[in-house]
Design a protein around this motif. Structure first.
Motif, mmCIF file in Angstrom:
data_model
loop_
_atom_site.group_PDB
_atom_site.id
_atom_site.type_symbol
_atom_site.label_atom_id
_atom_site.label_comp_id
_atom_site.label_asym_id
_atom_site.label_seq_id
_atom_site.Cartn_x
_atom_site.Cartn_y
_atom_site.Cartn_z
ATOM 1 N N LYS A 25 84.540 74.729 9.008
ATOM 2 C CA LYS A 25 84.534 75.430 7.523
ATOM 3 C C LYS A 25 83.131 75.140 6.902
ATOM 4 O O LYS A 25 82.697 76.247 6.392
ATOM 5 C CB LYS A 25 85.657 74.723 6.792
ATOM 6 C CG LYS A 25 86.994 75.295 6.908
ATOM 7 C CD LYS A 25 87.668 74.944 5.788
ATOM 8 C CE LYS A 25 89.147 74.550 6.076
ATOM 9 N NZ LYS A 25 89.827 73.571 5.224
ATOM 10 N N ALA A 26 82.492 74.080 7.262
ATOM 11 C CA ALA A 26 81.287 73.951 6.611
ATOM 12 C C ALA A 26 79.920 74.677 7.502
ATOM 13 O O ALA A 26 78.749 74.464 7.081
ATOM 14 C CB ALA A 26 80.843 72.390 6.579
ATOM 15 N N GLY A 27 80.492 75.465 8.694
ATOM 16 C CA GLY A 27 79.420 75.916 9.166
ATOM 17 C C GLY A 27 78.603 74.907 10.062
ATOM 18 O O GLY A 27 77.609 75.334 10.306
ATOM 19 N N LEU A 28 78.923 73.755 10.340
ATOM 20 C CA LEU A 28 78.119 72.961 10.874
ATOM 21 C C LEU A 28 78.459 72.621 12.585
ATOM 22 O O LEU A 28 77.884 71.784 12.889
ATOM 23 C CB LEU A 28 78.244 71.597 10.067
ATOM 24 C CG LEU A 28 77.617 71.626 8.923
ATOM 25 C CD1 LEU A 28 78.034 70.255 7.734
ATOM 26 C CD2 LEU A 28 76.067 71.791 8.710
ATOM 27 N N TYR A 29 79.556 73.065 12.854
ATOM 28 C CA TYR A 29 79.933 72.845 14.062
ATOM 29 C C TYR A 29 78.946 72.914 15.252
ATOM 30 O O TYR A 29 78.670 72.042 16.121
ATOM 31 C CB TYR A 29 81.247 73.693 14.614
ATOM 32 C CG TYR A 29 82.034 73.253 16.108
ATOM 33 C CD1 TYR A 29 82.797 72.282 16.023
ATOM 34 C CD2 TYR A 29 81.232 73.826 17.155
ATOM 35 C CE1 TYR A 29 83.327 71.895 17.008
ATOM 36 C CE2 TYR A 29 82.010 73.309 18.349
ATOM 37 C CZ TYR A 29 82.808 72.294 18.486
ATOM 38 O OH TYR A 29 83.448 72.040 19.441
ATOM 39 N N SER A 30 78.228 74.201 15.119
ATOM 40 C CA SER A 30 77.328 74.274 16.482
ATOM 41 C C SER A 30 75.840 73.766 15.996
ATOM 42 O O SER A 30 74.834 73.538 16.721
ATOM 43 C CB SER A 30 76.941 75.890 16.758
ATOM 44 O OG SER A 30 77.157 76.496 15.756
ATOM 45 N N LYS A 31 75.906 73.171 14.831
ATOM 46 C CA LYS A 31 74.539 72.257 14.297
ATOM 47 C C LYS A 31 74.573 70.848 14.806
ATOM 48 O O LYS A 31 73.546 70.315 14.958
ATOM 49 C CB LYS A 31 74.167 72.341 12.804
ATOM 50 C CG LYS A 31 74.135 74.012 12.657
ATOM 51 C CD LYS A 31 73.176 74.023 11.157
ATOM 52 C CE LYS A 31 73.249 75.469 10.932
ATOM 53 N NZ LYS A 31 73.935 76.091 10.086
ATOM 54 N N VAL A 32 75.719 70.134 14.826
ATOM 55 C CA VAL A 32 75.580 68.851 15.166
ATOM 56 C C VAL A 32 76.196 68.606 16.840
ATOM 57 O O VAL A 32 76.767 69.666 17.342
ATOM 58 C CB VAL A 32 76.988 67.969 14.189
ATOM 59 C CG1 VAL A 32 76.436 68.206 12.880
ATOM 60 C CG2 VAL A 32 78.410 68.609 14.671
ATOM 61 N N TRP A 33 76.032 67.524 17.131
ATOM 62 C CA TRP A 33 76.152 67.417 18.679
ATOM 63 C C TRP A 33 77.672 67.046 18.786
ATOM 64 O O TRP A 33 78.266 67.369 19.661
ATOM 65 C CB TRP A 33 75.307 66.069 18.880
ATOM 66 C CG TRP A 33 75.612 65.606 20.428
ATOM 67 C CD1 TRP A 33 76.502 64.719 20.766
ATOM 68 C CD2 TRP A 33 74.849 66.182 21.618
ATOM 69 N NE1 TRP A 33 76.556 64.614 22.159
ATOM 70 C CE2 TRP A 33 75.553 65.507 22.588
ATOM 71 C CE3 TRP A 33 74.044 67.246 21.731
ATOM 72 C CZ2 TRP A 33 75.239 65.723 24.083
ATOM 73 C CZ3 TRP A 33 73.758 67.524 23.326
ATOM 74 C CH2 TRP A 33 74.396 66.612 24.424
ATOM 75 N N GLN A 34 78.270 66.189 17.968
ATOM 76 C CA GLN A 34 79.490 65.813 18.094
ATOM 77 C C GLN A 34 80.189 65.463 16.539
ATOM 78 O O GLN A 34 79.323 64.852 15.824
ATOM 79 C CB GLN A 34 79.854 64.605 19.017
ATOM 80 C CG GLN A 34 80.179 64.861 20.497
ATOM 81 C CD GLN A 34 80.106 63.818 21.379
ATOM 82 O OE1 GLN A 34 78.962 63.198 21.576
ATOM 83 N NE2 GLN A 34 81.432 63.485 21.898
ATOM 84 N N ALA A 35 81.423 65.708 16.465
ATOM 85 C CA ALA A 35 82.122 65.305 15.196
ATOM 86 C C ALA A 35 83.468 64.963 15.755
ATOM 87 O O ALA A 35 84.079 65.644 16.159
ATOM 88 C CB ALA A 35 82.135 66.419 14.279
ATOM 89 N N PHE A 36 83.696 63.772 15.306
ATOM 90 C CA PHE A 36 85.329 63.258 15.626
ATOM 91 C C PHE A 36 85.482 62.079 14.873
ATOM 92 O O PHE A 36 84.854 61.401 14.141
ATOM 93 C CB PHE A 36 85.158 62.814 17.066
ATOM 94 C CG PHE A 36 84.153 61.907 17.742
ATOM 95 C CD1 PHE A 36 84.474 60.510 17.653
ATOM 96 C CD2 PHE A 36 83.004 62.175 18.082
ATOM 97 C CE1 PHE A 36 83.681 59.598 18.079
ATOM 98 C CE2 PHE A 36 82.104 61.276 18.609
ATOM 99 C CZ PHE A 36 82.286 60.105 18.663
ATOM 100 N N ALA A 37 86.756 61.640 15.112
ATOM 101 C CA ALA A 37 87.425 60.497 14.261
ATOM 102 C C ALA A 37 87.700 59.378 15.392
ATOM 103 O O ALA A 37 88.030 59.565 16.480
ATOM 104 C CB ALA A 37 88.727 60.870 13.453
ATOM 105 N N VAL A 38 87.599 58.082 14.696
ATOM 106 C CA VAL A 38 87.779 56.928 15.633
ATOM 107 C C VAL A 38 89.006 56.309 14.767
ATOM 108 O O VAL A 38 88.651 56.045 13.678
ATOM 109 C CB VAL A 38 86.799 55.911 15.836
ATOM 110 C CG1 VAL A 38 86.938 54.911 16.472
ATOM 111 C CG2 VAL A 38 85.437 56.997 16.522
#
Ligand code: XMP
Length: 536
Positions: free
Chosen positions: A448-461
């Motif tokens: 939603k923030a338009g950051l998906y292809s700007k960051v390498w990975q985004a996840f929860a632990v």
């Protein structure tokens, strides 16, 4: 030839160039950045291969290199087991560039002296150059470079000149008659200013390399070699739903067509809806022949009560192989042509290799990426790993060249052992549900923030921690979730993402509201190194 502005003409880039000869051979002394050197050379459209420092002279000669680069490494040339290459490589008559340990080995071997520095040099330093060196042609007299060494050269061998110094040490040397060069700093990392230009000077000005390598060339050479390797056989491809295995499958499919069968396994450790959605994507958009296997119960039974990260990785690797062996038997039983199913195709990348096993030199093992270090020795398959020498962004470019949909190409990496390495401690269905819920929020908010292809990975632990909270005037004693968002070029190094506070806030509020049992959210602000991207 020095190409203008670093790029080949469009015509050159589009043409099919592929040669595994007349490039630069990188001899690996165990440096974490060795493949990065080879990749930097390939970025200049010159072929580059990494060989262990122990490679036989004939093996090196067979590639007819126009230059040799000696990599860095963690040892000291005076260590008892210091990595060592045959000094006869210095008689090949081709230019040699030693980087860090490579320079120390060169100096030591040719009669110079290396010694432990009073102060180790790590990180940024200022380099002062003496004018006139071909290696530094067009480079400013003073620039910031990046170091990572304990030893340094104190006496240069006969015939060598010192061409650069930092405050503490000799930073570069050369013997122009022999075309031997050494740099104590790392030209291959982004933090060294003009590092690529220095490398280009070596490749083109010193070695006289010709541009002989590009993506189309890589594809055609790889397809040829897969065809040879698997002549008269069938292969199974282990699809993970990610870009690496999809690109590997597409390459092998081009090479052997219907002799390839793809298998996508639901380990029960995938993200929310991932099995169904990915299966549809692979079948409908990639037009791959895919068998979907739901093995959730098997994986979770084998993992019950296991907490050790390496054990989890090995169990998952072994279970995968059992499933592929079963699929192999089914294919053989159903086969009308009697062709043996001999190979397993995997989308293994270089960073998986370098951190898992000591394949091409003495690099230290960090963790067993399941598709490399987590596999049993007695597998009933040979391996086809066409991307084993590449980095993720190179694989994405190959995928683009092969016409794969962008949806697959921009997907964040996901580890083979899946959520098992994102649940710290033992794995249960309940914990998996909790983590899936939190992970879905993180990814949705990043998109939603338009950051998906700007960051390498985004996840929860999911952390093995419970803490006290208060919800609706009542006390809670709930789970803690960590959000991990990193930026990286190749997963070898990574930095935590400076996400806007409002994005973090939305993630946190949504996770505690929407995911039962979670009452605390933390943000991971560690970079790699010293941490790794995944928590296990
Ligand atoms: P680490 O945690 O080692 O991860 O910094 C580097 C990159 O590799 C991914 N990763 C894996 N990929 N099999 C894979 O295919 C694995 O076993 C594995 N473990 C980590 C990780 O997500 C990151 O992008």
């Amino acid at each position: 030839m020095t190409p203008s502005s670093g790029a080949a003409s469009q015509k050159e880039t589009d043409s099919l160039v592929s040669s595994t000869k007349h490039g630069i051979v990188v001899l690996d002394f165990g440096g974490q950045y060795t493949q990065l050197i080879a990749r930097r050379v390939r970025e200049q459209q010159v072929f580059s291969a990494v060989l262990p420092c122990t490679a036989k002279l004939d093996e090196i000669r067979a590639l007819e290199p126009v230059g040799i680069i000696l990599s860095g490494g963690p040892s000291s040339v005076y260590d008892k087991d210091a990595p060592y290459c045959d000094p006869k490589v210095l008689d090949f008559g081709v230019p040699v560039l030693g980087i860090c340990y490579g320079m120390q080995w060169l100096a030591h071997t040719l009669g110079g002296k290396v010694s432990p520095a009073d102060r180790r040099e790590y990180g940024r330093a200022s380099l002062d150059l003496t004018p006139g060196s071909k290696l530094f042609s067009g480079i400013p007299a003073t620039l910031n470079i990046w170091n990572s060494h304990g030893d340094h050269v104190i006496d240069v061998p006969e015939g060598f000149a010192i061409t650069g110094r930092t405050h503490n040490a000799v930073a570069s040397v050369e013997h122009t008659g022999k075309n031997f060069y050494g740099v104590q700093f790392h030209v291959e990392v982004n933090h060294t200013e003009r590092g690529t230009d220095i490398l280009r000077n070596f490749i083109f000005e010193v070695c006289g390399a010709k541009q002989n390598w590009n993506r189309a060339g890589f594809i055609s050479a790889t397809i040829d070699s897969i065809r040879k390797q698997s002549e008269g056989c069938r292969a199974i491809c282990a699809l993970s739903g990610g870009v690496d295995s999809a690109v590997a499958a597409a390459l092998v499919h081009r090479a052997i067509g219907d002799r390839l069968t793809n298998v996508f396994v639901n380990t029960g450790l995938l993200r929310r809806n991932e099995f169904e959605e990915t299966l549809a994507l692979l079948r409908d958009r990639l037009h791959l022949n895919v068998i979907g296997v739901d093995a959730t119960d098997r994986f979770l039974a084998k993992l019950a009560g296991v907490t050790d990260p390496e054990k989890k990785r090995k169990i998952i690797g072994y279970e995968f192989i059992d499933i592929f062996a079963e699929e192999q038997r089914k294919l053989i039983a159903a086969s009308k042509d009697g062709l043996p199913v001999k190979f397993l195709v995997q989308g293994t990348l270089y960073p998986d290799v370098i951190e898992s096993v000591s394949v091409k030199g003495p690099s230290a093992v960090i963790k067993s990426h399941h598709n490399v270090g987590g596999l049993p020795d007695d597998m009933p398959f040979g391996l086809i790993e066409p991307l084993r020498d590449l980095f993720k962004d190179e694989v994405r470019q190959i995928g683009r060249e092969l016409g794969l949909p962008e949806e697959i190409l921009i997907k964040h990496p996901f580890p083979g052992p899946g959520l098992a390495v994102r649940i710290l401690g033992d794995i249960t269905r309940e914990k998996l549900d909790t983590l899936r819920g939190a992970d879905a929020v993180v990814v949705e908010e990043i998109r939603k923030a338009g950051l998906y292809s700007k960051v390498w990975q985004a996840f929860a632990v999911l952390l093995p921690v419970r803490s006290v909270g208060v919800m609706g005037d009542g006390r809670t004693y709930g789970n803690a979730v960590a959000i991990r968002v990193v930026e990286s070029l190749d997963a070898m190094t990574a930095d935590w993402s400076r996400l806007p506070m409002d994005v973090l806030e939305r993630m946190s509020v949504r996770i505690v509201n929407e995911v039962p049992g979670v009452n605390r959210v933390v943000y991971d602000i560690s970079s790699k190194p010293p941490s790794t991207i995944e928590w296990e």
